[in-house]
Every structure is written in C-alpha cells, then in structure tokens.
Design a protein around this motif. Structure first.
Motif, PDB file in Angstrom:
ATOM      1  N   PRO A  94       0.738  -1.285  -0.073  1.00  0.00           N
ATOM      2  CA  PRO A  94      -0.144  -0.020   0.105  1.00  0.00           C
ATOM      3  C   PRO A  94       1.188   1.009  -0.189  1.00  0.00           C
ATOM      4  CG  PRO A  94      -0.255  -0.733   2.657  1.00  0.00           C
ATOM      5  CD  PRO A  94       0.175  -1.991   1.372  1.00  0.00           C
ATOM      6  N   LEU A  95       2.138   1.184   0.479  1.00  0.00           N
ATOM      7  CA  LEU A  95       2.580   2.451   1.362  1.00  0.00           C
ATOM      8  C   LEU A  95       3.206   2.126  -0.728  1.00  0.00           C
ATOM      9  CD1 LEU A  95       4.473   2.454   4.133  1.00  0.00           C
ATOM     10  CD2 LEU A  95       2.333   3.184   3.482  1.00  0.00           C
ATOM     11  N   VAL A  96       4.101   2.077  -1.341  1.00  0.00           N
ATOM     12  CA  VAL A  96       4.430   1.733  -2.391  1.00  0.00           C
ATOM     13  C   VAL A  96       3.730   2.621  -3.541  1.00  0.00           C
ATOM     14  CG1 VAL A  96       6.050   0.931  -4.346  1.00  0.00           C
ATOM     15  CG2 VAL A  96       6.463   0.364  -1.786  1.00  0.00           C
ATOM     16  N   LEU A  97       2.291   1.988  -3.788  1.00  0.00           N
ATOM     17  CA  LEU A  97       1.323   2.554  -4.707  1.00  0.00           C
ATOM     18  C   LEU A  97       0.378   3.031  -4.535  1.00  0.00           C
ATOM     19  CD1 LEU A  97      -0.432   1.301  -7.148  1.00  0.00           C
ATOM     20  CD2 LEU A  97      -1.912   0.077  -5.332  1.00  0.00           C
ATOM     21  N   GLY A  98       0.384   3.600  -3.072  1.00  0.00           N
ATOM     22  CA  GLY A  98       0.105   4.940  -2.890  1.00  0.00           C
ATOM     23  C   GLY A  98       0.504   6.009  -3.349  1.00  0.00           C
ATOM     24  N   ALA A 144       2.725   9.782   4.802  1.00  0.00           N
ATOM     25  CA  ALA A 144       1.883   8.671   5.610  1.00  0.00           C
ATOM     26  C   ALA A 144       3.176   7.415   5.593  1.00  0.00           C
ATOM     27  CB  ALA A 144       0.246   8.244   4.637  1.00  0.00           C
ATOM     28  N   ALA A 145       3.262   7.322   4.370  1.00  0.00           N
ATOM     29  CA  ALA A 145       5.258   6.317   4.334  1.00  0.00           C
ATOM     30  C   ALA A 145       5.475   6.288   5.464  1.00  0.00           C
ATOM     31  CB  ALA A 145       5.077   6.353   2.470  1.00  0.00           C
ATOM     32  N   MET A 146       6.060   7.764   4.966  1.00  0.00           N
ATOM     33  CA  MET A 146       7.084   7.843   6.128  1.00  0.00           C
ATOM     34  C   MET A 146       6.923   7.917   7.513  1.00  0.00           C
ATOM     35  SD  MET A 146       9.765   8.613   4.095  1.00  0.00           S
ATOM     36  CE  MET A 146      10.962   9.275   4.810  1.00  0.00           C
ATOM     37  N   TYR A 147       5.790   8.378   7.803  1.00  0.00           N
ATOM     38  CA  TYR A 147       5.343   7.922   9.030  1.00  0.00           C
ATOM     39  C   TYR A 147       5.544   6.878   9.449  1.00  0.00           C
ATOM     40  CZ  TYR A 147       2.755   8.966  13.319  1.00  0.00           C
ATOM     41  OH  TYR A 147       1.918   8.748  14.760  1.00  0.00           O
ATOM     42  N   LEU A 148       4.738   5.960   8.323  1.00  0.00           N
ATOM     43  CA  LEU A 148       4.872   4.537   8.652  1.00  0.00           C
ATOM     44  C   LEU A 148       5.460   4.159   9.233  1.00  0.00           C
ATOM     45  CD1 LEU A 148       1.090   3.826   6.883  1.00  0.00           C
ATOM     46  CD2 LEU A 148       1.783   3.560   9.605  1.00  0.00           C
ATOM     47  N   ILE A 149       6.572   4.050   8.239  1.00  0.00           N
ATOM     48  CA  ILE A 149       8.440   3.764   8.697  1.00  0.00           C
ATOM     49  C   ILE A 149       8.928   4.824   9.767  1.00  0.00           C
ATOM     50  CG2 ILE A 149      10.329   3.851   7.033  1.00  0.00           C
ATOM     51  CD1 ILE A 149       9.499   4.676   4.142  1.00  0.00           C
ATOM     52  N   ARG A 150       9.004   4.950   9.610  1.00  0.00           N
ATOM     53  CA  ARG A 150       9.257   5.532  10.958  1.00  0.00           C
ATOM     54  C   ARG A 150       8.941   4.824  12.406  1.00  0.00           C
ATOM     55  NH1 ARG A 150      11.066  11.776  13.669  1.00  0.00           N
ATOM     56  NH2 ARG A 150      12.564  11.138  12.266  1.00  0.00           N
ATOM     57  N   SER A 151       7.005   4.966  12.212  1.00  0.00           N
ATOM     58  CA  SER A 151       6.461   4.041  13.472  1.00  0.00           C
ATOM     59  C   SER A 151       7.219   2.394  13.670  1.00  0.00           C
ATOM     60  CB  SER A 151       5.440   4.024  13.465  1.00  0.00           C
ATOM     61  OG  SER A 151       5.406   3.050  12.065  1.00  0.00           O
ATOM     62  N   GLU A 152       7.318   1.888  12.263  1.00  0.00           N
ATOM     63  CA  GLU A 152       8.047   0.650  12.105  1.00  0.00           C
ATOM     64  C   GLU A 152       9.185   1.137  12.674  1.00  0.00           C
ATOM     65  OE1 GLU A 152       6.608  -2.671  10.850  1.00  0.00           O
ATOM     66  OE2 GLU A 152       5.875  -0.976  11.995  1.00  0.00           O
TER      67      GLU A 152
END
Length: 472
Positions: free
Chosen positions: A29-33, A133-141
């Motif tokens: 979802p992150l890449v496709l979005g 959203a992708a950058m946020y989720l990558i740091r949250s991971e």
C-alpha cells in the motif's frame, strides 16, 4: 515544526523496540499509494493534444492540466502531512485514495476543460497523503521494532517513483490508444479502489511511536497558519508558472502573506510551521534546498533537453523517448545498488558532480552533435537521479523533528515541485524564441550553477557526516 532537532543515525537497536521484523504487509500500500502522484504527473503529457482538440482549447489552456496538479500537490503535501501527524496515517491515506477515485470519475465524465482542471486539482490533493503517510509509518515501524529503518523500503519509494515518471508517458500512450484520452482519468478509479482495499486491510489503526515523539502541542491544528502558508505558496507558484510583467504583483502579495505567516507562527502556541525551531534546524533547511536544486536540474533535462532534441536536433518522438530511456535505467540501477549504504554526503557529492558534468556536456552540444553524445547527457544525468533524491529522503528521515514527520516529508515533496516549477520558468525563459541551441546553452549555464551550489551546500553541511557514520 515542533519537536526535537535533528536526530543522529540511531543504534542498531533502541530501548523501546520489540525486536520484531518490519511489517512487510505495509510495503504494497505504501509504494502503490506513493505512485499515484508521479503516474498522474507524467502520463498526462501524451493526452494534452487530444484534449485540446476535443474541447477546442489552445496549449496555453491545456498546460493548466499539468500546472494544476503541481500546484495542488506542492501546497497539499505539507498540509496533509500535518494532518497525518495529528490524526495518523491510516485515515488520511484512505481519504486521499477515495478522493483520487472521485477525481478520476469526474475527469472521465468531464463535459469541458474546466471540469478536467478541477479533477486534476483533486488528484493533486488526494495523492498528497500517501508519501507523508509512508514516511510516518516507516519511522513508526522503526519505533515498534527497535531496528534501523529498512533502507530497502526507502529505496523502493524512490525507485518506484523514478520508474513511474519515465514509463508514465508510455502508459498514457497505451491508454489513449485503447480508449481515448478519458482513460487517463478513468484508470485512477481502479487504482484508488486497490489502494483503499490494501489500506483498510494492512495499515495499522494505531501505529507505534517512540516515547519522545509525542508532543502535546501536536494535538492542536493551526488552521490559520495552514491557510496563510497555502496562499503564500500559491502566489509564488503562480508567478513561477507564468513569470511575466503582468504577474509581478504576485511577488509582493506572496511577501505580505509570508510576513503574516511569520507573525502568526511566532505567536501561535501550536504553529503549523514552528519558525523558531525551523530556524535552529539548519540541516533540515539544507535538505530542502538540496531537493529543490536537484529537481530544478532533473526537470530541466526531462522537459527542456527533450524539447531541443525534437525541435533543433530533429529527433522523432519515438527516438527522443529511446534517448531518454537510460535516464530511468541508470537511476534505478544506481539507487538499488547504493540504497542500503548509509553514506549520504558522498552520494550527494557524486550526484552534484555528475549534474555539473552533464551541464558542461549540454554546453558543448550543437544541431549536428553525434548521437552518442546526446545519450551521454542522459546517462550522466541518470546517476544523480539515483543518488540525490534518495540521499535527501534518508537525510530528512533523521532530521525531521519528532512528532512532525508527516509535515516534514510533505515539505520535501513541496521542495521537489518547487524545483519543477523553477525549471519550467527557466525553460520558458531560455526557449522564449523556440527550443534553439542558444536557449539550450543558457539553460545549461543555469543548470551548472545549480549543480555547483548543490555541491557547496553539501560540503558545508556537517550534519551529513554524522548521519553517514556506521551504527555503534
């Protein structure tokens, strides 16, 4: 922007992690979005002529189909990024995907050009959510697992975007051939549906944050600051899209709005842009400047150099496309082979030197230049394509203030599109009398200046050395 200043590259493990692996279910979802924006930016190129024919609109009007998306994205990225910081990535990702689907439907059924431009604005706003959203989720991971950020995921975002920008016109050509120009808009509907399904299924409702990330002030929204920022940036971008005497009034208007924004943000308890901390976060400001310079040169090659190839070197559209193909291939190879290396300063130095070399070669071109020299410009330009954007993205990841990852990532994309619009203004000025060799040389001189300035900004930034040090 609030939070702590720049972060050093973290140790292999952190005290708040669980030791579990990165959730690979997020990658799709992150890449496709994140692809929705570059694919819509690039595939519209082949449909401008048939759209103009369909509605009897001149090129001066159809060009707004390009500019409207750039403008909406440049303004929307940091604003939506701030909303991501406030409400989390999942609801903004889903809302953005839904807006893209609605915009695709509007564009497919549009009765005139105004509806198409409106649809492009909505696409620009809708696609503004995925990257923050992708950058946020990558740091949250990283916070959840306690491991270093997966370099492969960050690399995948850059490589996918680079590839999409180049193959976008070819994809658009196939769609127009199959079903006419309206398919350029219609394809957004199934893409949005896939993003919605993947997002609902795989994006976490409450992503983990590091203990120091939460800032109590980040729970409030500075709506007035957002509006002032959007109005200021819109004034600047409208001038850059048409830098002529009749539009000079936009510069003092933008300056007044900027002054109002500064006063507002310095007095606000929860500012959209915390100017006091931004002023102290010079590494982050340097990253934004490097991004703008990098993409000013990159877009000058993609859109300016190609015009000269067709108008003066008299290459066909197909031949020009084949000459440009190494730009993506070299960029992808360089990004994938260097993406996992932590060295940032060296990548930017090499990238800026290659930009300078490509500019020098452009200054040597003439209408009878051999084909191998034309291809050499593209091959050399492919190296910074694979280095600069990735290095700036990774630098921002660690320089972004805690609690403002989404906002900071959105501003990085704004810097990229600012480079695109500066490039458009440079190309318009250089080719005012046509895409002739003298204009190309003028453009090459400005590109060389940008490359040398990028090299200076890189060498004078001590934070890049710290970010490039191995984990202890």
């Amino acid at each position: 922007m609030t939070g702590r200043p720049a972060r050093r590259w973290p140790p292999r493990r952190s005290p708040f992690g669980t030791g579990q692996g990165f959730d690979r279910g997020l990658i799709a979802p992150l890449v496709l979005g994140s692809l929705l924006n570059p694919v819509n930016s690039s595939m519209i190129a082949v449909s401008l002529v048939p759209i103009g024919v369909a509605f009897g609109a001149p090129p001066s009007m159809t060009v707004w189909l390009v500019s409207a998306l750039y403008l909406a994205t440049a303004v929307g990225q940091p604003v939506v990024g701030r909303l991501v910081d406030r409400f989390g990535p999942r609801p903004l990702y889903l809302a953005g995907a839904a807006l893209v689907g609605v915009a695709g439907a509007i564009g497919t059924a549009a009765p005139d050009l105004a509806y198409l431009i409106f649809a492009r604005v909505l696409i620009g706003l809708g696609t503004s959510a995925a990257y923050p959203a992708a950058m946020y989720l990558i740091r949250s991971e990283s916070a959840r697992t306690g491991w270093d950020t997966p370099a492969g995921v960050l690399t995948a975002l850059v490589v996918a975007a680079q590839t999409t920008v180049v193959i976008g016109p070819a994809l658009g050509g196939v769609l127009v051939w199959l079903g006419g120009w309206r398919t350029i808009f219609a394809v957004n509907v199934p893409l949005a549906v896939v993003c919605l399904l993947l997002g609902r299924r795989r994006l976490p409702r409450n992503p983990t944050q590091a203990p120091e990330v939460r800032d109590e002030r980040s729970t409030e929204l500075d709506g007035v600051g957002m509006l002032l920022f959007a109005a200021m940036l819109t004034s600047l971008l409208l001038f850059l899209m048409a830098p002529r005497a009749a539009n000079w009034y936009l510069l003092p208007v933008g300056a007044l709005l900027g002054a109002g924004l500064a006063v507002r943000e310095l007095r606000s308890a929860s500012p959209f842009l915390d100017l006091r901390l931004v002023r102290g976060n010079r590494p982050l400001l340097a990253t934004y400047l490097r991004q703008t310079l990098s993409y000013t040169v990159a877009y000058s090659v993609i859109y300016g150099y190609t015009q000269w190839l067709e108008a003066t070197r008299h290459l066909s559209e197909i031949a020009t496309g084949l000459v440009l193909l190494p730009l993506a291939l070299v960029g992808v190879v360089v990004a994938t082979t260097t993406g996992r290396r932590r060295e940032l300063r060296g990548k930017l130095v090499v990238g800026s030197l290659c930009m300078a070399l490509a500019s020098v070669v452009i200054l040597s071109l003439h209408p009878r230049s051999p084909l191998w020299l034309l291809i050499a410009v593209v091959v050399i330009s492919g190296v910074p394509q694979g280095l600069n954007g990735l290095a700036n993205q990774n630098a921002l990841y660690w320089q972004a203030p805690d609690g403002r990852v989404g906002t900071s990532a959105g501003l990085l994309r704004t810097a990229q599109y600012l480079g695109a619009l500066v490039s458009s203004a440079l190309i318009a000025g250089s080719f005012s009398g046509g895409a002739h060799t003298g204009g190309l040389h003028s453009l090459g001189l400005v590109m060389l200046g940008c490359a040398l300035l990028l090299l200076a900004v890189t060498l004078l930034d001590p934070s890049l050395r710290r970010l490039s040090r191995p984990a202890e």
